[in-house]
Design an enzyme around this catalytic site. Structure first.
Site, short mmCIF file in Angstrom:
data_model
loop_
_atom_site.label_atom_id
_atom_site.label_comp_id
_atom_site.label_asym_id
_atom_site.label_seq_id
_atom_site.Cartn_x
_atom_site.Cartn_y
_atom_site.Cartn_z
N GLY A 159 -4.06 2.68 -4.26
CA GLY A 159 -3.60 1.22 -4.58
C GLY A 159 -4.51 0.02 -4.09
N ASP A 160 -4.14 -1.11 -4.66
CA ASP A 160 -4.58 -2.00 -4.48
C ASP A 160 -5.83 -2.30 -4.65
OD1 ASP A 160 -2.66 -2.98 -2.03
OD2 ASP A 160 -3.29 -1.82 -0.65
N GLU A 161 -5.69 -1.99 -6.02
CA GLU A 161 -7.48 -1.74 -6.68
C GLU A 161 -7.41 -2.69 -7.36
OE1 GLU A 161 -4.04 0.91 -7.39
OE2 GLU A 161 -5.79 2.37 -6.42
N LYS B 89 -4.42 -3.07 -10.11
CA LYS B 89 -3.51 -3.52 -11.47
C LYS B 89 -3.05 -4.77 -11.96
CE LYS B 89 -1.32 -0.45 -9.33
NZ LYS B 89 -2.48 -0.38 -7.59
N GLY C 203 2.51 -4.45 -4.21
CA GLY C 203 2.18 -6.27 -4.48
C GLY C 203 1.00 -6.45 -5.22
N HIS C 204 1.03 -6.49 -6.61
CA HIS C 204 0.75 -6.89 -7.52
C HIS C 204 -0.07 -8.00 -7.75
CE1 HIS C 204 2.12 -3.38 -9.64
NE2 HIS C 204 1.25 -2.34 -8.38
N THR D 42 5.75 1.39 3.79
CA THR D 42 5.93 -0.15 3.92
C THR D 42 7.24 -0.74 4.91
OG1 THR D 42 6.43 -0.25 1.96
CG2 THR D 42 4.13 -0.61 1.61
N GLN E 266 0.60 1.40 -6.98
CA GLN E 266 -0.10 2.38 -5.97
C GLN E 266 -1.37 3.30 -6.38
OE1 GLN E 266 3.93 3.42 -5.95
NE2 GLN E 266 3.78 1.28 -4.68
N THR F 266 1.83 -7.19 0.21
CA THR F 266 3.37 -6.89 0.57
C THR F 266 3.99 -7.10 1.75
OG1 THR F 266 3.60 -5.19 -1.27
CG2 THR F 266 5.37 -4.98 0.85
N THR F 267 3.00 -6.30 3.16
CA THR F 267 3.80 -5.95 4.28
C THR F 267 2.20 -7.35 5.12
OG1 THR F 267 1.94 -4.31 4.79
CG2 THR F 267 4.39 -3.89 4.63
N ARG G 100 -0.27 -6.26 6.10
CA ARG G 100 -1.24 -5.85 7.01
C ARG G 100 -2.58 -5.93 6.54
NH1 ARG G 100 1.84 0.27 6.89
NH2 ARG G 100 1.64 -0.25 5.12
N VAL H 14 -15.51 -10.89 -11.40
CA VAL H 14 -15.91 -11.19 -10.52
C VAL H 14 -15.74 -12.69 -9.83
CG1 VAL H 14 -18.08 -10.60 -12.03
CG2 VAL H 14 -17.00 -12.68 -12.69
P1 IMP Z 1 5.97 3.38 1.16
O1 IMP Z 1 5.60 3.78 -0.56
O2 IMP Z 1 6.87 2.26 1.58
O3 IMP Z 1 6.80 5.20 1.37
O4 IMP Z 1 4.30 4.04 2.10
C1 IMP Z 1 3.75 4.99 2.56
C2 IMP Z 1 2.24 4.47 1.78
O5 IMP Z 1 1.81 4.70 0.36
C3 IMP Z 1 1.90 3.57 3.16
O6 IMP Z 1 0.92 4.16 3.39
C4 IMP Z 1 1.71 2.51 2.04
O7 IMP Z 1 0.78 1.65 3.06
C5 IMP Z 1 0.46 3.04 1.41
N1 IMP Z 1 1.45 1.78 -0.05
C6 IMP Z 1 2.70 1.83 -0.67
N2 IMP Z 1 2.89 1.00 -1.47
C7 IMP Z 1 1.85 0.66 -1.14
C8 IMP Z 1 0.49 -0.70 -2.65
O8 IMP Z 1 0.87 -1.14 -3.51
N3 IMP Z 1 -0.69 0.18 -1.92
C9 IMP Z 1 -1.25 -0.13 -0.99
N4 IMP Z 1 -0.79 0.82 -0.76
C10 IMP Z 1 0.87 1.31 -0.32
#
Ligand code: IMP
Length: 420
Positions: free
Chosen positions: A8-10, A12, A36-37, A120, A215, A291-292, A294, A406
């Site tokens: 995730g977080d690439e 997209k 979190g796009h 999350t 994700q 999203t969080t 973190r 870039v």
């Molecule tokens: P959940 O989807 O909230 O249940 O989280 C499960 C795992 O997926 C955790 O490690 C989260 O940090 C990760 N995760 C969920 N959504 C994303 C995202 O959009 N980007 C990156 N990591 C994610």
């Protein structure tokens, strides 16, 4: 179809935003407000958690598919933030609703676990568990005021027993759940319909549909690094189930890969950089969860994992993001193989945490560059070291490069001839 090839977080969101101009329909097919796009456009930063990233285009249709778990509070918050200049929205009545007790249970379950997932806490796991356990509430149920009360009462009673007796938490009263959610149901009605039929009809009419994954492959509940995954099918296959279209409807799969690797939450990450270099990537790449908030764990690109992700997702084209973040590094490394605990070289990824937590990466080294990439608009504009890096990735992954990011804004993009 746009799919994330890492954790995730690439990036997209920015890829979908760029592509969306050439499509009529943009559909999200799984996940929920855990995503979190981020899109930077028109001098503003937009972060979509639940709505598709095509929302910035008036005249387009954005679909929230049946495979998504919908948090109504977040849905209306995002619509409000967007204002009237936006795409139309259609929500599948078959999508499941993230209820307040799902969020409560997500937090309680995490607290109680010896080995946390690092979710999350948006209620995603508990909502999908109820969906598959057939005790979920769908958008259709929410919109049926009478039926909703009848469905909710026994479910809430059971959830409260678990919240109270298993976790010692505070039970939720019927009124505090029913009143706001019945209201959401009323407000949702105008957006709700048969999303699968709408997409199929669009395809029959020759219109272009873009499926937007959330994700990444490594977080897929089946083929990812279980149990450190999310609870949905994040690969391309999930798009069919999550929107109700057959696999034959899908054309090209575009894999999105960030020029380095990040992971947020727990779980194995063989190429993680824990020292100054990791901190450098986090700072320059603003690697904090959209999203969080973190801090994301950062590391080098892992080709063993990426080859697997390309294989299971069927990606034929690559969107490479955040290449600019690597500027100024003397050396850039790419993991080309693992060495396991017994000293054996391993070139195939195994989605098993026992295996992944004991392997050591074997790196190939690349020269870095000091030039600013933000003005590059063609691959030929890139400094030779950056071009070599991109070409190496594409050749190793057996996919053509579609675009290279870039910089954060829409304009700071290299669009290759295979674009569109
Ligand atoms: P959940 O989807 O909230 O249940 O989280 C499960 C795992 O997926 C955790 O490690 C989260 O940090 C990760 N995760 C969920 N959504 C994303 C995202 O959009 N980007 C990156 N990591 C994610």
């Amino acid at each position: 179809m746009v799919v994330g090839l890492q954790f995730g977080d690439e990036g997209k969101g920015r890829v979908v935003d760029l592509l969306a101009g050439g499509y009529d329909v943009v559909a999200r097919y799984q996940g929920g407000a855990n995503a979190g796009h981020t899109v930077v456009a028109m001098g503003r930063k937009f972060v979509f958690h639940l709505l598709p990233s095509g929302m910035l285009y008036p005249g387009k249709l954005c679909v929230v598919g049946n495979g998504v778990v919908l948090d109504p509070e977040q849905f209306f918050r995002e619509l409000e933030e967007l204002g009237p200049e936006r795409a139309e929205v259609l929500v599948s009545g078959c999508a499941h609703v993230v209820m307040p007790y799902h969020k409560v249970l997500d937090a309680l379950e995490e607290e109680a676990k010896e080995r946390r997932i690092g979710t999350t806490r948006r209620g995603i796991g508990p909502a999908y568990a109820d969906k598959h356990g057939r005790s979920g509430i769908r958008v259709y149920d929410l919109c049926d005021e009478r039926g909703f009360a009848e469905k909710l009462r026994p479910i809430l009673e059971l959830k409260n027993r678990v919240i109270e007796r298993v976790y010692g938490g505070r039970p939720l009263s019927f009124e505090e759940v029913y009143e706001p959610y019945a209201d959401y149901g009323r407000r949702l009605k105008p957006f709700v319909g048969d999303a699968s039929s709408a997409i199929l009809e669009a395809l029959r009419g020759g219109r272009r549909v873009l499926f937007e994954g959330a994700q990444g492959v490594m977080l897929d509940v089946d083929v990812g690094t279980y149990p450190y995954v999310t609870s949905s099918s994040t690969t391309s296959a999930g798009a069919c189930v999550g929107t109700g279209v057959p696999p034959t409807a899908v054309g090209r799969v575009i894999g999105v890969v960030k020029a380095y690797a990040t992971r947020v939450g727990e779980g194995p990450f063989p190429t993680e950089l824990e020292g100054d270099l990791g901190e450098h990537l986090r700072r320059v790449g603003h690697e904090y969860g959209a999203t969080t908030g973190r801090p994301r764990r950062c590391g080098w690109l892992d080709l063993v994992a990426l080859k697997y992700a390309v294989e299971v997702s069927g990606a034929e084209a690559l969107a490479i993001t955040k290449l600019d973040v690597l500027k100024g590094l003397e050396e850039i490394r790419v993991c080309v193989a693992y060495v396991d605990a017994g000293g054996t070289r391993r070139e195939r990824f195994v989605p098993e945490t026992g295996f992944l937590s004991q392997v050591k990466p074997v790196y190939r080294s690349f020269k870095g560059w000091d030039e600013d990439l933000s003005g590059c608009r063609k691959l030929e504009d890139l400094p030779s070291a950056a071009r070599e890096y991109v070409e190496f990735l594409a050749s190793q992954l057996g996919a053509e490069v579609l675009m290279v990011g870039v910089g954060a804004s829409r304009e700071e993009t290299i669009l290759c001839s295979s674009w569109r």
